[in-house]
Write a protein that holds these residues in place. Sequence first.
Motif, PDB file in Angstrom:
ATOM      1  N   LYS A 174      74.464  47.579   4.330  1.00  0.00           N
ATOM      2  CA  LYS A 174      75.093  46.228   5.409  1.00  0.00           C
ATOM      3  C   LYS A 174      74.719  45.003   5.056  1.00  0.00           C
ATOM      4  O   LYS A 174      73.652  44.623   5.355  1.00  0.00           O
ATOM      5  CB  LYS A 174      73.889  46.451   6.342  1.00  0.00           C
ATOM      6  N   LYS A 175      75.132  44.335   3.568  1.00  0.00           N
ATOM      7  CA  LYS A 175      74.253  43.281   3.192  1.00  0.00           C
ATOM      8  C   LYS A 175      74.779  41.912   3.723  1.00  0.00           C
ATOM      9  O   LYS A 175      74.023  41.443   3.936  1.00  0.00           O
ATOM     10  CB  LYS A 175      75.198  43.143   1.753  1.00  0.00           C
ATOM     11  N   GLU A 176      75.264  41.895   5.028  1.00  0.00           N
ATOM     12  CA  GLU A 176      75.985  40.833   6.100  1.00  0.00           C
ATOM     13  C   GLU A 176      74.504  40.259   6.603  1.00  0.00           C
ATOM     14  O   GLU A 176      73.841  40.154   6.855  1.00  0.00           O
ATOM     15  CB  GLU A 176      77.395  40.614   6.052  1.00  0.00           C
ATOM     16  N   ALA A 191      69.315  24.443   3.378  1.00  0.00           N
ATOM     17  CA  ALA A 191      68.585  24.837   2.620  1.00  0.00           C
ATOM     18  C   ALA A 191      68.507  26.678   3.459  1.00  0.00           C
ATOM     19  O   ALA A 191      68.256  27.819   2.642  1.00  0.00           O
ATOM     20  CB  ALA A 191      67.144  24.368   3.495  1.00  0.00           C
ATOM     21  N   ARG A 192      68.944  26.878   4.894  1.00  0.00           N
ATOM     22  CA  ARG A 192      69.353  28.040   4.237  1.00  0.00           C
ATOM     23  C   ARG A 192      69.782  29.279   3.860  1.00  0.00           C
ATOM     24  O   ARG A 192      69.964  30.131   3.532  1.00  0.00           O
ATOM     25  CB  ARG A 192      70.186  28.649   5.856  1.00  0.00           C
ATOM     26  N   ILE A 204      68.182  30.638   0.919  1.00  0.00           N
ATOM     27  CA  ILE A 204      67.444  32.047   1.235  1.00  0.00           C
ATOM     28  C   ILE A 204      69.225  33.232   0.718  1.00  0.00           C
ATOM     29  O   ILE A 204      67.955  34.118   0.675  1.00  0.00           O
ATOM     30  CB  ILE A 204      66.764  31.886   2.108  1.00  0.00           C
ATOM     31  N   VAL A 205      69.844  32.434   1.338  1.00  0.00           N
ATOM     32  CA  VAL A 205      71.424  33.551   1.448  1.00  0.00           C
ATOM     33  C   VAL A 205      71.302  34.031  -0.493  1.00  0.00           C
ATOM     34  O   VAL A 205      71.587  35.122  -0.704  1.00  0.00           O
ATOM     35  CB  VAL A 205      72.502  32.940   2.353  1.00  0.00           C
ATOM     36  N   GLU A 206      71.427  33.313  -1.281  1.00  0.00           N
ATOM     37  CA  GLU A 206      71.847  33.111  -2.460  1.00  0.00           C
ATOM     38  C   GLU A 206      70.354  34.183  -3.065  1.00  0.00           C
ATOM     39  O   GLU A 206      70.683  34.815  -3.541  1.00  0.00           O
ATOM     40  CB  GLU A 206      72.108  31.920  -2.652  1.00  0.00           C
ATOM     41  N   LEU A 207      69.580  33.620  -2.911  1.00  0.00           N
ATOM     42  CA  LEU A 207      67.800  34.379  -2.870  1.00  0.00           C
ATOM     43  C   LEU A 207      68.485  35.909  -3.168  1.00  0.00           C
ATOM     44  O   LEU A 207      67.620  36.494  -3.675  1.00  0.00           O
ATOM     45  CB  LEU A 207      66.364  33.860  -2.571  1.00  0.00           C
ATOM     46  N   GLY A 208      68.306  35.639  -1.476  1.00  0.00           N
ATOM     47  CA  GLY A 208      69.179  36.916  -0.802  1.00  0.00           C
ATOM     48  C   GLY A 208      70.347  38.187  -2.107  1.00  0.00           C
ATOM     49  O   GLY A 208      69.639  39.108  -2.226  1.00  0.00           O
ATOM     50  N   LEU A 245      71.863  39.363   4.669  1.00  0.00           N
ATOM     51  CA  LEU A 245      71.447  38.965   4.834  1.00  0.00           C
ATOM     52  C   LEU A 245      70.935  37.443   5.850  1.00  0.00           C
ATOM     53  O   LEU A 245      70.159  36.936   5.491  1.00  0.00           O
ATOM     54  CB  LEU A 245      72.505  37.820   3.815  1.00  0.00           C
ATOM     55  N   VAL A 246      71.682  38.036   6.960  1.00  0.00           N
ATOM     56  CA  VAL A 246      70.896  37.438   8.186  1.00  0.00           C
ATOM     57  C   VAL A 246      69.380  37.760   8.556  1.00  0.00           C
ATOM     58  O   VAL A 246      69.095  37.017   8.942  1.00  0.00           O
ATOM     59  CB  VAL A 246      71.816  37.767   9.550  1.00  0.00           C
ATOM     60  N   ALA A 247      69.427  38.956   8.572  1.00  0.00           N
ATOM     61  CA  ALA A 247      67.988  38.923   8.657  1.00  0.00           C
ATOM     62  C   ALA A 247      66.872  38.744   7.701  1.00  0.00           C
ATOM     63  O   ALA A 247      65.917  38.608   8.578  1.00  0.00           O
ATOM     64  CB  ALA A 247      67.617  40.445   8.931  1.00  0.00           C
TER      65      ALA A 247
END
Length: 400
Positions: free
Chosen positions: A215-217, A196-197, A200-204, A220-222
């Motif tokens: 600061k891409k990574e 599920a997470r 959201i990462v792919e959507l980001g 995505l985390v935030a």
Amino acid sequence: MKKNAYLWFAVILVTPLFAQTKKSGYWDTMRTTTETIELRAGEKKIIKTNALPEGTTELVYRITLLDDNQKLSGSLVSVLKAIPDPTGISQGAAGAVFLASTISGDDKATFAIFSSESEANSYLTTGKTTTACYVQNTPVNKEARLLASDHLCVKNPQSALWFGFQSDNWLMKQKIVLEVVPWVDSQASTGWTDIARKEIVELGKKRGVYALLAKKEAYLVALTKNVMGVTTYPNYKKISEIERNQLVETAEKAALKETGESNLRSQFIAKRAMADFQKGKTELGMGALQAEINAGATDAVLFASLIHCYLQTRQFAKAEICLKDALKFNPDDLQLKLEEAHVYLFTDKVGEAKIVYKKYIDQNLPTGKSWKAQVLADLQLFEKSGLPNGNFKKIRHIVD
């Protein structure tokens, strides 16, 4: 049949790692299973547990066989209420827990646990337990056990479990009491699994601002953290696409604020809005800019773009009001200074316009373009838009 009364203690061992870890969660005493069935000699029956709540990572079950007229002296729920988390019943001899205190009879039964209804029904027909996730082939009159997260019956998300019982009596019927209490992990209960997470990462990564970020990574985390912090995954999937987009947009703003790159989002929105505006979609472009400003955005690029749109559509009074608001937040921004000069030019303040046009002639704008080149480009655009151009020649003379 002779009846015995005795106390039974259950001590369940777990690995040292889990024994030392305090877990965040709770016993879901509202969604327990407590069922009593009667079995004739040699008969088989199935008990389906109540639906296991989202986030069930462990569960405790207790099985007690009773002769006629016997009763449980204490429910499993009442025992577990004194235990804060699964490690409390999993700490070996040093932390032995009184799991079961009941009156039981001499009757015995075998049982097996299944992860699907079809497997349980097959057991009723064939008596085979090859597909079971747990089997107790030795006839017992009691059993209490913790099934941890790595157990086959719990490892994969299940809607419920099916307990299959077979009486070991030759002549007499017997009563079987099954109690099941799930442990719900607070994090797992949100439904935000690794899969599920990743959604959201792919959507980001598909968000327009992503390509601009340094600061891409971190973004995505935030972003993932902010989405997970306001809703559960099941609810996220249930809401409408419009609501989902609003949720992600809010999370994106928070994420960029955390990473210190909020201005990049504003740059992206401004660029997209101006592209729409220049294509003739004036309401769409200006609406996007106004919406961001109304939502509290204060970045100069948004104000500067909106002022530019107001000027091109001859809304000079609105441009002047917008400029005053913008300068409260960004008094020294060169892009706004340029729009200030333009506003003066179209509001009968040509003298003040000349001062501003001349003042920054040797500087570059935040975009990297020179002040001179941008002034000339803007004047050309204003001419194409049919704006009053009586003073354009004077301004060109100042900056050339």
